[in-house]
Design a protein around this motif. Structure first.
Motif, PDB file in Angstrom:
ATOM      1  N   GLY A 347       0.801  -1.142  -0.045  1.00 12.69           N
ATOM      2  CA  GLY A 347      -0.018   0.005  -0.203  1.00 12.69           C
ATOM      3  C   GLY A 347       0.853   1.251  -0.033  1.00 12.69           C
ATOM      4  N   ILE A 348       0.419   2.396   0.402  1.00 13.93           N
ATOM      5  CA  ILE A 348       0.860   3.583   0.545  1.00 13.93           C
ATOM      6  C   ILE A 348       1.555   3.977   1.795  1.00 13.93           C
ATOM      7  N   TYR A 349       2.981   4.428   1.896  1.00 15.62           N
ATOM      8  CA  TYR A 349       3.285   4.763   3.329  1.00 15.62           C
ATOM      9  C   TYR A 349       3.792   6.078   3.042  1.00 15.62           C
ATOM     10  N   LYS A 350       3.162   7.095   3.649  1.00 10.33           N
ATOM     11  CA  LYS A 350       3.481   8.322   3.442  1.00 10.33           C
ATOM     12  C   LYS A 350       4.258   8.877   4.916  1.00 10.33           C
ATOM     13  N   ILE A 351       5.433   9.142   4.853  1.00 11.57           N
ATOM     14  CA  ILE A 351       6.383   9.474   6.253  1.00 11.57           C
ATOM     15  C   ILE A 351       6.308  10.993   6.433  1.00 11.57           C
ATOM     16  N   GLU A 352       5.755  11.631   7.188  1.00  9.36           N
ATOM     17  CA  GLU A 352       5.898  12.908   7.477  1.00  9.36           C
ATOM     18  C   GLU A 352       6.647  13.554   8.777  1.00  9.36           C
ATOM     19  N   LEU A 353       7.347  14.584   8.803  1.00  8.62           N
ATOM     20  CA  LEU A 353       8.093  14.953   9.885  1.00  8.62           C
ATOM     21  C   LEU A 353       7.428  16.368  10.191  1.00  8.62           C
ATOM     22  N   LEU A 354       6.855  16.568  11.444  1.00  7.31           N
ATOM     23  CA  LEU A 354       6.337  17.654  11.736  1.00  7.31           C
ATOM     24  C   LEU A 354       6.943  18.283  12.932  1.00  7.31           C
ATOM     25  N   ASP A 355       6.692  19.569  13.173  1.00  7.11           N
ATOM     26  CA  ASP A 355       7.212  20.352  14.093  1.00  7.11           C
ATOM     27  C   ASP A 355       6.066  20.155  15.245  1.00  7.11           C
TER      28      ASP A 355
END
Length: 573
Positions: A347-355
């Protein structure tokens, strides 16, 4: 090029002008050629369109509004939105800076007025002098200041902000924007800082949504943080390797061990396409560095990691999140590990970095696939058979770039493509075998397919179904829903003799719907990926679904429905 200029500067103008002409004409010719599938010569209109571009590039005076409109209109009509050079050819961001000032201006006018082109491609990587020159010249050529502001924010050319007019003028111009665009603009300038006057001017806006976001900004929700100093060093696939840490003695309590073996990560490949296997790690390595020795930065930078993934019950559904940190002048890995067979879910794996205020700093979207040659290889071989008759159907318009696949008789929400597509206009082709529809192809871009895999999404390991009513709809969720509510528009038009129809359910909406008659009563979806791991083609293979396969698909559908009952529908990433 610099060497050529030093060798004989008298040859340079003609050389660069001719090189630009060749590059652009070749690209336009290639894009038009890609729409021709019956091996014919160019017709009169196609030759005329190529000549429009040629004459425009040969101008030795500034282009008029009519000339700009003519060439831009033709490029948009033909869906030509780049002048990429062939592999090994001269890059436009190098060629541009050796053109005459008239040619530079005329070329920039195309990028300024074309709705899908941006002149940032003319700038070499992190060249602030070129960034400033381009923005200054764009304003001189009449570019809308709000349009330029959005480009500056998108590309992070913050050194160019001094070129913009005062914030009162910007605010007055921003009043003409639609609510969604204005909302995003306010958040972006808030993250940048020093736009307080501009933001405050909207505190009494007619829209409640705009008033609320202004209040949030003034309360510090989108305040600029040191998080912007996070820098992606590399991304893709990583593996663990055991190394001895520089031969240093390990400090172990009450042990006789002389050294400790430390597990480190090795970057294997930069790609967004990953086969799901136990032990594979995907993600990115990010660094936190100070470019200015006098700049006071915290010793440790805290941030959050959020991963959008297929439904995993043990991971609370579709999203996992945790806190992380990195020390100044060091780097760290953030990502996802397929540590157990149960976690090897395609599937789709979206990796985000957030403050710490949940603003996204960086993100990467990975396409994780299952290697199932028995389900793919034979179909790809049939699809590539030269005996098939190919026909171009037209363009499928997806305003939200999200593709829904709908069984017209038994509608479910579990067949949709999980990620947003690159373009909103998709070329559609049909392939016939002995007058019977065999394949439907959605060509997402011009990239060539290097890898084929079975399509999956956040709910299903296979986007595949037996379609009892033999009618399948493809389009946006809103357009297909309207089509289902108004079956008289298309239901009798699509049949065994005429198995493909592209129609517009609502005249007031640009979105259209692709209707298919599946004479074999089922389909399987394949996705073709380019060399850099991005989807470039979706193929629906029309086929009969056997009894045992139907039982498996029924189980898959039940699991998907249970996931929806538990956590609702996943969002398109």
């Amino acid at each position: 090029m610099t060497e050529l200029k030093q060798f004989n500067s008298a040859l340079i103008p003609d050389y660069f002008e001719q090189t630009l002409l060749d590059l652009v004409i070749n690209r336009v010719t290639q894009r038009i050629q890609n729409t021709i599938h019956d091996k014919r010569e160019f017709n009169q209109q196609e030759r005329h369109d190529i000549e429009v571009v040629r004459q425009y590039l040969l101008l030795d005076t500034p282009a008029s509004s009519a000339q700009i409109d003519a060439v831009v209109s033709m490029l948009e009509k033909r869906y030509i939105d780049d002048f990429n050079s062939p592999y090994g050819g001269v890059e436009l961001d190098k060629l541009f800076w050796h053109l005459s000032s008239v040619q530079q201006d005329n070329l920039m006018q195309i990028y300024i007025h074309h709705r899908d082109m941006s002149f940032d491609v003319l700038c070499q990587w992190r060249n602030e002098e070129q960034q400033y020159w381009l923005c200054e010249r764009a304003l001189g050529l009449g570019m809308n200041t709000l349009q330029l502001l959005r480009l500056i924010l998108k590309e992070q050319w913050h050194n160019c902000l001094v070129l913009l007019p005062n914030q009162d003028i910007l605010a007055e111009q921003a009043q003409t924007l639609d609510i969604e665009t204005l909302y995003k603009l306010l958040i972006n300038v808030a993250k940048l800082g020093n736009f307080e006057h501009f933001i405050t001017s909207f505190k009494d806006h007619a829209s409640r949504r705009i008033r609320d976001v202004v209040a949030d900004i003034q309360n510090g929700k989108y305040a600029p943080l040191h998080s912007s100093l996070l820098e992606v060093i590399n991304y893709g696939i990583y593996t663990e390797v055991g190394t001895v840490e520089d031969g240093e003695l390990a400090e172990l309590d009450d042990t006789d061990d002389e050294f400790v073996t430390v597990t480190q990560l090795e970057h294997q490949k930069e790609t967004l396409l990953v086969e799901a296997e136990v032990g594979v790690m995907i993600g990115m390595r990010v660094g936190y560095f100070s470019d200015d020795e006098e700049q006071a930065l915290p010793e440790v930078l805290a941030f959050k990691v959020r991963v959008h993934h297929p439904y995993i019950r043990s991971h609370d559904g579709y999203v996992s999140q945790w806190d992380s940190e990195v020390t100044l002048d060091y780097s760290c890995y953030v990502g996802w590990t397929f540590s157990h067979k149960s976690l090897c879910v395609a599937g789709i794996y979206k990796i985000e970095l957030l403050d710490l205020n949940d603003n996204v700093i960086e993100s990467k979207t990975f396409h994780v696939v299952s290697k199932r040659p028995l389900l793919v290889d034979a179909l790809v071989e049939q699809y590539q058979n030269s005996d098939l008759l190919q026909q171009q159907v037209g363009c499928l318009n997806l305003s939200d770039k999200a593709l829904a696949i709908v069984d017209a008789k038994k509608h479910c929400d579990t067949l949709n493509i999980a990620h947003q597509l690159e373009n909103s206009l998709i070329n559609v082709y049909s392939y016939f075998d002995d007058k019977q529809l065999a394949f439907s192809e959605l060509r997402l871009n011009d990239s060539s397919v290097q890898h084929w895999y079975i399509a999956s999404n956040q709910l299903r390991m296979f986007i595949e179904k037996r379609v009892k009513g033999k009618k399948l709809l493809l389009g946006t969720a809103a357009a297909t829903k309207f089509a289902l509510d108004n079956k008289q528009q298309w239901h009798k038009v699509v049949n065994r003799k005429s198995p493909v129809s592209l129609f517009q359910p609502q005249e007031s909406k640009a979105d259209n719907v692709l209707a298919l008659h599946l004479d074999k009563g089922g389909f399987r979806t394949l996705v073709g990926y380019s060399a850099d791991g991005k989807p470039c083609c979706i193929v629906l293979a029309h086929m009969k679904i056997g009894l045992f396969r139907r039982l498996l698909l029924r189980m898959v559908a039940k699991v998907a429905q249970n996931a929806i009952s538990d956590k609702g529908l996943p969002s398109t990433l």
